[in-house]
Structures are given as structure tokens and as C-alpha cells.
Design a protein around this motif. Structure first.
Motif, PDB file in Angstrom:
ATOM      1  N   SER A  55       0.845  -1.188   0.000  1.00  0.00           N
ATOM      2  CA  SER A  55       0.000   0.000   0.000  1.00  0.00           C
ATOM      3  C   SER A  55       0.881   1.239   0.000  1.00  0.00           C
ATOM      4  CB  SER A  55      -0.896   0.003   1.242  1.00  0.00           C
ATOM      5  OG  SER A  55      -1.732   1.136   1.246  1.00  0.00           O
ATOM      6  N   ALA A  56       0.322   2.319  -0.532  1.00  0.00           N
ATOM      7  CA  ALA A  56       1.016   3.611  -0.534  1.00  0.00           C
ATOM      8  C   ALA A  56      -0.029   4.701  -0.373  1.00  0.00           C
ATOM      9  CB  ALA A  56       1.799   3.809  -1.828  1.00  0.00           C
ATOM     10  N   ARG A  57       0.291   5.719   0.395  1.00  0.00           N
ATOM     11  CA  ARG A  57      -0.669   6.791   0.646  1.00  0.00           C
ATOM     12  C   ARG A  57      -1.157   7.464  -0.625  1.00  0.00           C
ATOM     13  NH1 ARG A  57       1.247  10.191   5.819  1.00  0.00           N
ATOM     14  NH2 ARG A  57       0.654   8.651   7.372  1.00  0.00           N
ATOM     15  N   VAL A  58      -0.357   7.474  -1.642  1.00  0.00           N
ATOM     16  CA  VAL A  58      -0.748   8.159  -2.876  1.00  0.00           C
ATOM     17  C   VAL A  58      -2.042   7.581  -3.432  1.00  0.00           C
ATOM     18  CG1 VAL A  58       0.593   6.726  -4.464  1.00  0.00           C
ATOM     19  CG2 VAL A  58       0.107   9.098  -5.042  1.00  0.00           C
ATOM     20  N   TRP A  59      -2.299   6.308  -3.192  1.00  0.00           N
ATOM     21  CA  TRP A  59      -3.520   5.706  -3.717  1.00  0.00           C
ATOM     22  C   TRP A  59      -4.751   6.363  -3.115  1.00  0.00           C
ATOM     23  CZ3 TRP A  59      -1.460   0.077  -3.133  1.00  0.00           C
ATOM     24  CH2 TRP A  59      -0.536  -0.157  -4.144  1.00  0.00           C
ATOM     25  N   ALA A  60      -4.697   6.700  -1.823  1.00  0.00           N
ATOM     26  CA  ALA A  60      -5.825   7.378  -1.187  1.00  0.00           C
ATOM     27  C   ALA A  60      -6.034   8.745  -1.824  1.00  0.00           C
ATOM     28  CB  ALA A  60      -5.595   7.523   0.315  1.00  0.00           C
ATOM     29  N   GLU A  61      -4.940   9.403  -2.173  1.00  0.00           N
ATOM     30  CA  GLU A  61      -5.040  10.712  -2.814  1.00  0.00           C
ATOM     31  C   GLU A  61      -5.610  10.597  -4.225  1.00  0.00           C
ATOM     32  OE1 GLU A  61      -0.967  11.990  -0.496  1.00  0.00           O
ATOM     33  OE2 GLU A  61      -1.056  12.179  -2.670  1.00  0.00           O
ATOM     34  N   MET A  62      -5.536   9.418  -4.814  1.00  0.00           N
ATOM     35  CA  MET A  62      -6.033   9.208  -6.168  1.00  0.00           C
ATOM     36  C   MET A  62      -7.492   8.748  -6.154  1.00  0.00           C
ATOM     37  SD  MET A  62      -2.574   7.444  -7.724  1.00  0.00           S
ATOM     38  CE  MET A  62      -3.464   6.480  -8.889  1.00  0.00           C
ATOM     39  N   GLY A  63      -8.160   8.845  -5.018  1.00  0.00           N
ATOM     40  CA  GLY A  63      -9.571   8.506  -4.934  1.00  0.00           C
ATOM     41  C   GLY A  63      -9.871   7.060  -4.614  1.00  0.00           C
ATOM     42  N   LEU A 117      -8.627   3.911   0.203  1.00  0.00           N
ATOM     43  CA  LEU A 117      -8.133   2.747   0.938  1.00  0.00           C
ATOM     44  C   LEU A 117      -9.036   1.530   0.790  1.00  0.00           C
ATOM     45  CD1 LEU A 117      -6.877   4.589   4.143  1.00  0.00           C
ATOM     46  CD2 LEU A 117      -5.593   4.042   2.072  1.00  0.00           C
ATOM     47  N   ALA A 118      -9.713   1.416  -0.334  1.00  0.00           N
ATOM     48  CA  ALA A 118     -10.625   0.296  -0.579  1.00  0.00           C
ATOM     49  C   ALA A 118      -9.894  -1.038  -0.548  1.00  0.00           C
ATOM     50  CB  ALA A 118     -11.346   0.486  -1.912  1.00  0.00           C
ATOM     51  N   ASP A 119      -8.698  -1.117  -1.121  1.00  0.00           N
ATOM     52  CA  ASP A 119      -7.947  -2.376  -1.128  1.00  0.00           C
ATOM     53  C   ASP A 119      -7.628  -2.817   0.292  1.00  0.00           C
ATOM     54  OD1 ASP A 119      -8.026  -2.292  -3.876  1.00  0.00           O
ATOM     55  OD2 ASP A 119      -5.915  -1.756  -4.122  1.00  0.00           O
ATOM     56  N   GLU A 120      -7.240  -1.862   1.123  1.00  0.00           N
ATOM     57  CA  GLU A 120      -6.924  -2.189   2.509  1.00  0.00           C
ATOM     58  C   GLU A 120      -8.154  -2.762   3.218  1.00  0.00           C
ATOM     59  OE1 GLU A 120      -3.958   0.739   1.046  1.00  0.00           O
ATOM     60  OE2 GLU A 120      -6.096   0.481   0.819  1.00  0.00           O
ATOM     61  N   ARG A 121      -9.297  -2.189   2.975  1.00  0.00           N
ATOM     62  CA  ARG A 121     -10.538  -2.700   3.594  1.00  0.00           C
ATOM     63  C   ARG A 121     -10.868  -4.104   3.099  1.00  0.00           C
ATOM     64  NH1 ARG A 121     -12.334   2.453   2.416  1.00  0.00           N
ATOM     65  NH2 ARG A 121     -12.085   3.833   4.178  1.00  0.00           N
ATOM     66  N   VAL A 122     -10.660  -4.348   1.818  1.00  0.00           N
ATOM     67  CA  VAL A 122     -10.919  -5.681   1.261  1.00  0.00           C
ATOM     68  C   VAL A 122     -10.045  -6.715   1.957  1.00  0.00           C
ATOM     69  CG1 VAL A 122     -10.606  -7.122  -0.802  1.00  0.00           C
ATOM     70  CG2 VAL A 122     -11.760  -4.910  -0.985  1.00  0.00           C
ATOM     71  N   VAL A 123      -8.772  -6.420   2.126  1.00  0.00           N
ATOM     72  CA  VAL A 123      -7.856  -7.356   2.773  1.00  0.00           C
ATOM     73  C   VAL A 123      -8.252  -7.560   4.238  1.00  0.00           C
ATOM     74  CG1 VAL A 123      -5.464  -7.658   3.526  1.00  0.00           C
ATOM     75  CG2 VAL A 123      -5.958  -6.988   1.176  1.00  0.00           C
TER      76      VAL A 123
END
Length: 153
Positions: free
Chosen positions: A100-108, A111-117
């Protein structure tokens, strides 16, 4: 090195097979090498390895999950992570480690992937890297800077 000859206490009490998705990419290649340096023999897969894994071809998923108890997940922007984690947990995977990388949250991505895991039913770790390391900023090595698990269950 012999496959299935590594005891990983946080995954279970026996010997485990470790799968590294995206194993020929920037982080997957390093994870695979790091595991080998520790005497482990991970199963490293990607679209270009003989044992293929392709996010867009779910017929490649089940074969690579056979006998696997831990998976290092590099999600390359696909929305198929929920399907994969469900299959993985149903196939006996006991631990998922998500890059994971914080930039993904900034890209909209919110943190959906984190929740899925986290909701997969498997034990999990979120491996956080600094966004500039994930993007492979020139002149810096990926092992510089802060990184590591930020969530663990």
C-alpha cells in the motif's frame, strides 16, 4: 532450498508456501529476493513467469494458490481484489500482505484495497511504502526511507 520447508510462526504452526504476486516488478522482485536471503523459497509469479498470474485472467488464480498459506499482494490498479481475496481465503490462504502507498488514497481509492484485505477473513498485514518509493523516483533505492507494516491482524 526446498519448498514447504519454512516455518512461519505468524502464519501458522506448520510449514508454509509463500506466494509473491507481481514477483517480477519493483517491489515483488525485492520481496522475493529478501525471502530467498532468509533461506525461503517463495513462489514468485507474474504475467511473464512460467507459472502465470494475471489479474485480468482469473483462470490463472487458482493454480498459483494451490498449497499456498501466505500471499504478498501487489494490486496493479484492478478492481478484482475482492474476488481474489475470496478465492484465496477459500483456498486455504491464511495471511495476506498488501502493498500500500498513501498516494492511492489521494487518487480517490479511499483505501478500498486495505478494507478488502482486512475483511477477507484471513490474517493480514498492510505493508506501507512511501509514495515516492512506490513510484520508483529516480535516484532513490526502494529500501531507503520508512516503510513497513501499518496494520496487522
Amino acid at each position: 532450498m526446498k519448498r514447504n520447508s519454512v516455518q512461519v510462526g505468524s502464519v501458522g504452526h506448520g510449514y508454509v508456501e509463500i506466494l509473491v504476486l507481481g514477483g517480477t516488478g519493483k517491489t515483488g522482485r525485492r520481496v522475493g529476493a529478501g525471502l530467498r536471503e532468509q533461506g525461503l523459497d517463495p513462489r514468485v509469479v507474474s504475467r511473464s513467469t512460467p507459472e502465470r498470474f494475471d489479474w485480468s485472467d482469473d483462470t490463472t488464480w487458482e493454480p498459483v494458490l494451490q498449497d499456498v498459506e501466505a500471499v504478498y499482494v501487489v494490486n496493479e490498479g484492478t478492481d478484482r481484489l475482492p474476488e481474489f481475496t475470496e478465492l484465496a481465503a477459500g483456498s486455504g490462504v491464511r495471511r495476506l500482505v498488501l502493498l500500500s502507498a498513501r498516494v492511492w488514497a489521494e487518487m480517490g481509492r479511499d483505501l478500498a484495497d486495505e478494507r478488502v484485505v482486512e475483511q477477507s477473513g484471513a490474517e493480514w498485514t498492510i505493508h506501507l511504502v512511501q509514495p515516492e518509493l512506490h513510484r520508483g523516483r529516480r535516484g532513490r533505492r526502494a529500501d531507503q526511507g520508512r516503510r513497513g507494516p501499518v496494520g496487522d491482524r
